[in-house]
Design an enzyme around this catalytic site. Structure first.
Site, PDB file in Angstrom:
ATOM      1  N   LEU A   7      54.729  45.471  51.184  1.00  0.00           N
ATOM      2  CA  LEU A   7      53.491  45.744  51.898  1.00  0.00           C
ATOM      3  C   LEU A   7      52.392  44.938  51.218  1.00  0.00           C
ATOM      4  O   LEU A   7      52.153  45.088  50.020  1.00  0.00           O
ATOM      5  CB  LEU A   7      53.169  47.234  51.884  1.00  0.00           C
ATOM      6  CG  LEU A   7      52.035  47.727  52.794  1.00  0.00           C
ATOM      7  CD1 LEU A   7      52.148  49.240  53.021  1.00  0.00           C
ATOM      8  CD2 LEU A   7      50.646  47.414  52.229  1.00  0.00           C
ATOM      9  N   ALA A  11      46.523  40.790  54.426  1.00  0.00           N
ATOM     10  CA  ALA A  11      47.530  39.749  54.666  1.00  0.00           C
ATOM     11  C   ALA A  11      47.312  38.990  55.961  1.00  0.00           C
ATOM     12  O   ALA A  11      48.140  38.164  56.337  1.00  0.00           O
ATOM     13  CB  ALA A  11      48.927  40.375  54.658  1.00  0.00           C
ATOM     14  N   TYR A 153      31.556  42.319  42.017  1.00  0.00           N
ATOM     15  CA  TYR A 153      32.924  41.867  42.275  1.00  0.00           C
ATOM     16  C   TYR A 153      33.689  41.713  40.956  1.00  0.00           C
ATOM     17  O   TYR A 153      34.822  42.174  40.825  1.00  0.00           O
ATOM     18  CB  TYR A 153      32.869  40.539  43.023  1.00  0.00           C
ATOM     19  CG  TYR A 153      34.200  39.875  43.283  1.00  0.00           C
ATOM     20  CD1 TYR A 153      34.970  40.215  44.388  1.00  0.00           C
ATOM     21  CD2 TYR A 153      34.669  38.863  42.442  1.00  0.00           C
ATOM     22  CE1 TYR A 153      36.176  39.581  44.641  1.00  0.00           C
ATOM     23  CE2 TYR A 153      35.867  38.224  42.688  1.00  0.00           C
ATOM     24  CZ  TYR A 153      36.623  38.589  43.795  1.00  0.00           C
ATOM     25  OH  TYR A 153      37.815  37.957  44.036  1.00  0.00           O
TER      26      TYR A 153
END
Length: 249
Positions: A7, A11, A153
């Site tokens: 998974l 994507a 970030y």
């Protein structure tokens, strides 16, 4: 033995799409998970056709813990239990920290750090029960050395690295490995944001890379493919920089 199930979050494009393609090429069944459902659907279809593997398209906002759990349940129902989780999905807003606001902080933290934690928690019970699993975080060199214009970030990516190291210690006895991959400057939409923020900083960064080029998404995907493989069975708790030599810590 059935092909392993991977998974991959985020994507639908960029590094996540390259990782999904790399793992599909290695024979994995692929759950393409993305906030953009259309992109996930298109990528899942392309991978199934190109690599002749079973795929599933999953739409999820991983910052929502319930959505993260539902994504894992959907992958399990469509493909089988998740053997490999790649926590790739991330967001950023490039700019000076003093010009940022709490709304942007909250979204960056929710997706990058909380989303990674939520997805990881959602797969762990099954991996522990099966006594095997690979968890691979896509962090960033920004989390190791800091990055101007990407302060929050950088904080989330540093948190992911620390989370991975600590978790690796807890779950190793269950046959589960946890590692972090830290891309340097990579040809993605995020790098485009950096160039827009400061072309001078972008050009100086590229000049400083010993290999004299920014990474392509496939450069990151190859390392993830290795970490997901049996060849990396004895490697856990590690942070691997894929930066063309820009950082060497």
């Amino acid at each position: 033995m059935d092909a392993p199930v991977a998974l991959v979050t985020g994507a639908g494009r960029g590094i996540g799409a390259a990782i999904a393609a790399e793992l599909a090429g290695r024979g994995h069944r692929i759950a393409v998970c993305d906030l953009d459902g259309a992109a996930a659907f298109d990528m899942a279809g392309a991978l199934a056709e190109r690599h002749c593997v079973k795929t599933a398209a999953i739409t999820a906002d991983i910052s929502d813990s319930a959505a993260a759990r539902a994504a894992v349940l959907e992958a399990d129902a469509d493909l089988g239990p998740v053997d490999v989780l790649v926590n790739n999905a991330a967001v950023d807003v490039v700019g000076r920290f003093v010009d940022s606001d709490e709304q942007s902080w909250d979204r960056i933290i929710a997706v990058n750090l909380r989303g990674t934690i939520a997805m990881t928690r959602a797969v762990l019970d099954g991996m522990i029960e099966r006594e095997r699993g690979r968890i691979i975080h896509i962090a960033s060199d920004a989390g190791r050395v800091g990055s101007s214009g990407e302060v929050v970030y950088s904080a989330t990516k540093g948190g992911i690295i620390a989370f991975g190291k600590a978790l690796a210690r807890e779950v190793a006895r269950h046959g589960i490995t946890v590692n972090s991959v830290c891309p340097g400057p990579t040809e993605t939409a995020l790098l485009g944001q950096v160039a827009e923020y400061s072309q001078r900083m972008y050009e100086a960064t590229v000049r400083a890379i010993p290999l004299r080029r920014v990474a392509q998404p496939g450069d990151i995907a190859g390392v993830v493919g290795f970490l997901a493989s049996d060849a990396a069975a004895y490697l856990t708790g590690q942070t691997i920089s894929v930066s063309g030599g820009l950082t060497m810590l």
